[in-house]
Each structure stands twice: as structure tokens, then as C-alpha cells.
Design an enzyme around this catalytic site. Structure first.
Site, short mmCIF file in Angstrom:
data_model
loop_
_atom_site.label_atom_id
_atom_site.label_comp_id
_atom_site.label_asym_id
_atom_site.label_seq_id
_atom_site.Cartn_x
_atom_site.Cartn_y
_atom_site.Cartn_z
N SER A 222 3.80 -30.28 14.15
CA SER A 222 4.86 -29.86 13.22
C SER A 222 6.14 -29.69 14.03
CB SER A 222 4.48 -28.51 12.59
OG SER A 222 5.60 -27.95 11.93
N TYR B 182 1.42 -19.97 13.94
CA TYR B 182 1.26 -21.39 13.56
C TYR B 182 2.02 -22.28 14.56
CZ TYR B 182 2.12 -25.61 10.66
OH TYR B 182 2.22 -26.89 10.19
P1 NDP Z 1 -2.55 -29.46 2.60
O1 NDP Z 1 -2.82 -28.00 2.53
O2 NDP Z 1 -1.83 -30.12 1.46
O3 NDP Z 1 -3.90 -30.25 2.89
C1 NDP Z 1 -4.74 -29.80 3.91
C2 NDP Z 1 -6.01 -30.61 3.92
O4 NDP Z 1 -6.86 -30.11 4.97
C3 NDP Z 1 -6.82 -30.47 2.64
O5 NDP Z 1 -7.55 -31.65 2.44
C4 NDP Z 1 -7.74 -29.30 2.97
O6 NDP Z 1 -8.90 -29.30 2.14
C5 NDP Z 1 -8.07 -29.61 4.43
N1 NDP Z 1 -8.47 -28.42 5.20
C6 NDP Z 1 -7.74 -27.30 5.42
N2 NDP Z 1 -8.44 -26.43 6.17
C7 NDP Z 1 -9.65 -27.00 6.42
C8 NDP Z 1 -10.82 -26.59 7.12
N3 NDP Z 1 -10.90 -25.39 7.72
N4 NDP Z 1 -11.86 -27.43 7.17
C9 NDP Z 1 -11.81 -28.63 6.57
N5 NDP Z 1 -10.74 -29.09 5.89
C10 NDP Z 1 -9.66 -28.27 5.81
O7 NDP Z 1 -1.72 -29.63 3.98
P2 NDP Z 1 -0.63 -30.70 4.44
O8 NDP Z 1 -0.97 -32.05 3.99
O9 NDP Z 1 0.71 -30.14 4.15
O10 NDP Z 1 -0.81 -30.57 6.03
C11 NDP Z 1 -1.46 -31.55 6.82
C12 NDP Z 1 -1.00 -31.38 8.26
O11 NDP Z 1 0.40 -31.53 8.34
C13 NDP Z 1 -1.32 -30.01 8.87
O12 NDP Z 1 -1.67 -30.16 10.21
C14 NDP Z 1 0.01 -29.27 8.75
O13 NDP Z 1 0.12 -28.25 9.72
C15 NDP Z 1 0.97 -30.42 9.02
N6 NDP Z 1 2.33 -30.19 8.57
C16 NDP Z 1 2.65 -30.07 7.25
C17 NDP Z 1 3.96 -29.87 6.86
C18 NDP Z 1 4.37 -29.75 5.43
O14 NDP Z 1 5.55 -29.47 5.18
N7 NDP Z 1 3.51 -29.96 4.47
C19 NDP Z 1 5.04 -29.77 7.85
C20 NDP Z 1 4.59 -29.92 9.21
C21 NDP Z 1 3.29 -30.11 9.54
P3 NDP Z 1 -9.69 -27.91 1.77
O15 NDP Z 1 -8.65 -26.84 1.63
O16 NDP Z 1 -10.42 -28.22 0.50
O17 NDP Z 1 -10.62 -27.67 2.92
#
Ligand code: NDP
Length: 257
Positions: A145, A158
Site C-alpha cells: 500500500s 497497517y
Molecule cells: P477487500 O476487503 O475488498 O478484499 C479482501 C479479500 O481478502 C476478500 O476476498 C477477503 O475475503 C479476503 N481475506 C481477507 N482476510 C482474509 C483472511 N484472513 N483469510 C483469507 N482471506 C481473507 O480488500 P481490497 O481488495 O481492498 O484489498 C486487497 C489488498 O490491497 C490488501 O492487501 C490491501 O491492504 C491492499 N490495498 C487496498 C487499498 C484500497 O484502497 N482498497 C489501498 C492499498 C492497498 P473474506 O473476507 O471472505 O475472507
């Protein structure tokens, strides 16, 4: 070998059911890769897998809580059987966010964030190393990020987890290049996903973020497919000399003083 194709390659993308992970699964599958993904919600995972089948993509998956060591070991076991012990691409995408002022973080918050965002990707890399090596052409992409590079409001822990990922990238890139494994990181800015939707609304914080977004040179939020395109590019044979880089997809946010 085709420079702009992932045909014949295999990929594991963590957290592929929503947001950026979902876009990455589709992007890699669109370039011809066979993809394996995981999330904690079985119903949502099965719905997505059906949806991808309908689109003609080769995607399988299983439920996994990445914060559990047992689950991580099972996940790599399933990937080993699905892809005959060879993996070309590991995308460490899943992560968790907890917004807190520095003094308000509990030890439980700290463990969950560090476990999910840093320890889990670190351990998955260890577990996947033999598979990546066996493929003869391995790629690791972390999703960190811009918060790992600049200070954003109420995101300290984070941000520390993401800053650590940025550095792991450089160390792995040097240690595993000899095994034909490249390692790179994509650092997104604000992207329209479900992340943080369960966080309580705080007017001060909302204003701080509104202010930040208004200063982004490309003055809008980003879309998941604007991140997934770079992830796919880094995995293509055409990116074969790119290693150990942290690349922002942030509309110019980190470029601005
Ligand atoms: P979302 O919350 O939209 O999606 C997260 C995904 O990860 C879901 O499929 C969720 O499914 C899964 N997930 C979360 N925790 C777990 C776990 N413990 N075990 C298995 N699966 C898990 O997140 P984003 O798409 O926004 O984020 C994706 C990446 O991008 C992350 O690394 C985030 O830090 C990074 N990011 C995002 C930004 C943003 O603005 N959106 C900005 C900068 C970085 P479920 O909850 O059902 O397990």
C-alpha cells in the site's frame, strides 16, 4: 515462450473473492493462467468460482483463514495437488485493516494485523518456495500500500505491516533470483473495494481522507482493474528483468510533495 501470455502457467491469488484480488484472478486467468484462490467465506467463494466458470476461466479454490498456520499449510497442500507441485505465480493479496489512533491499538489489533498482513505472506512464501522453484519460472507479487511509504491518518500498524512487505520484496528478490523466482510489489493508493466498510464512520477521519484524495493529481479513486493490470504485467515473461521493485498505482499521490 510467448512474451505477453501466461498460457500454461499456474497462480495462487489470496483473497480473490472481492476487490483487488477478484480483479487479479480475472486478469491472470484472462492471460491464460490456471488460478487457485481462497477466502474465509465459503458461500461467496463458491459463487465466484461458478461465475468464473461461466466466463470460461480456469479457477479453483478453497476456504482458508490466512491468519491460521494450519490453514496456510492446508492451502499450499491443496495447491500442490491442484498444480502437480509446480506454481509459477504467488500473489499475496489478502490483508486486513483496522483504523485506530496510535494509542488506541490493543495487543489483539496488533497481532491480527501483523499476522494477516505480514506473517501470513511471509509464511506462504516459505511454503510455496519449493513449488515456485520447481516451476522453473516463478513470480511473487505482494500487494502492499502507499501507506507503507507515506504516513496516512490512523493507519500506523497497517502501515508498518505494509512497510515490512516492501522490504521483504527487496530481500526475497535477491535471495531467490538464483531459483528463477522474481519478486515485486504493487502498492495501491485509494481503490474502490469493500475494504474498511466495517469500520465505524468518524467525521474527522473522513475529512482527512477527503482532503487527501482531493490532492491526488488524478483526482478520483482508483478501480481494482487498474491495479490488477500491473500485477499481471509483472508476472509476464516480458517483465523478465524486473525484480525487487515496489511500484505504486496511486494516481500520483506519492509523487506529490
Ligand atoms: P477487500 O476487503 O475488498 O478484499 C479482501 C479479500 O481478502 C476478500 O476476498 C477477503 O475475503 C479476503 N481475506 C481477507 N482476510 C482474509 C483472511 N484472513 N483469510 C483469507 N482471506 C481473507 O480488500 P481490497 O481488495 O481492498 O484489498 C486487497 C489488498 O490491497 C490488501 O492487501 C490491501 O491492504 C491492499 N490495498 C487496498 C487499498 C484500497 O484502497 N482498497 C489501498 C492499498 C492497498 P473474506 O473476507 O471472505 O475472507
Amino acid at each position: 515462450e510467448q512474451r505477453w501470455s501466461l498460457k500454461g502457467m499456474t497462480a495462487l491469488v489470496t483473497g480473490g473473492t472481492r476487490g483487488i484480488g477478484f480483479a487479479i484472478v480475472e486478469e491472470l486467468a484472462g492471460f491464460g493462467a490456471r488460478v487457485y484462490t481462497c477466502s474465509r467465506n465459503e458461500k461467496e467463494l463458491n459463487e465466484r468460482i461458478k461465475e468464473w466458470e461461466g466466463k470460461g476461466f480456469s479457477v479453483s479454490g478453497s476456504v482458508c483463514d490466512l491468519s491460521s498456520q494450519d490453514d496456510r499449510e492446508k492451502l499450499i497442500g491443496s495447491v500442490t495437488s491442484a498444480f502437480d507441485g509446480k506454481l509459477n505465480i504467488l500473489v499475496n493479496n489478502a490483508a486486513t485493516v483496522t483504523l485506530r489512533k496510535f494509542v488506541d491499538y490493543t495487543p489483539e489489533d496488533y497481532s491480527l494485523i501483523m499476522n494477516t498482513n505480514l506473517h501470513s505472506p511471509f509464511h506462504l512464501c516459505q511454503l510455496a518456495h519449493p513449488l515456485l522453484k520447481a516451476s522453473g519460472n516463478g513470480n511473487i507479487v505482494f500487494i502492499s500500500s502507499v501507506a507503507g511509504l507515506v504516513a496516512l491518518p490512523i493507519l500506523s500498524v497497517y502501515s508498518a505491516s505494509k512497510g515490512a512487505i516492501n522490504q521483504l520484496t527487496r530481500n526475497l528478490a535477491c535471495e531467490w533470483a538464483k531459483d528463477n523466482i522474481r519478486t515485486n510489489t504493487v502498492a495501491p493508493g485509494g481503490i474502490r473495494t469493500s475494504v474498511g466498510q466495517n469500520q465505524p464512520a468518524d467525521p474527522d477521519v473522513e475529512e482527512a481522507y477527503r482532503d487527501m484524495f482531493s490532492r491526488v493529481p488524478i483526482s478520483r479513486i482508483g478501480e481494482p482493474h487498474e491495479v490488477s493490470s500491473l500485477v499481471a504485467f509483472l508476472c509476464l515473461p516480458t517483465a523478465s528483468y524486473i525484480n525487487g521493485q515496489v511500484i505504486c498505482v496511486d494516481g500520483g499521490l506519492t509523487a506529490k510533495g
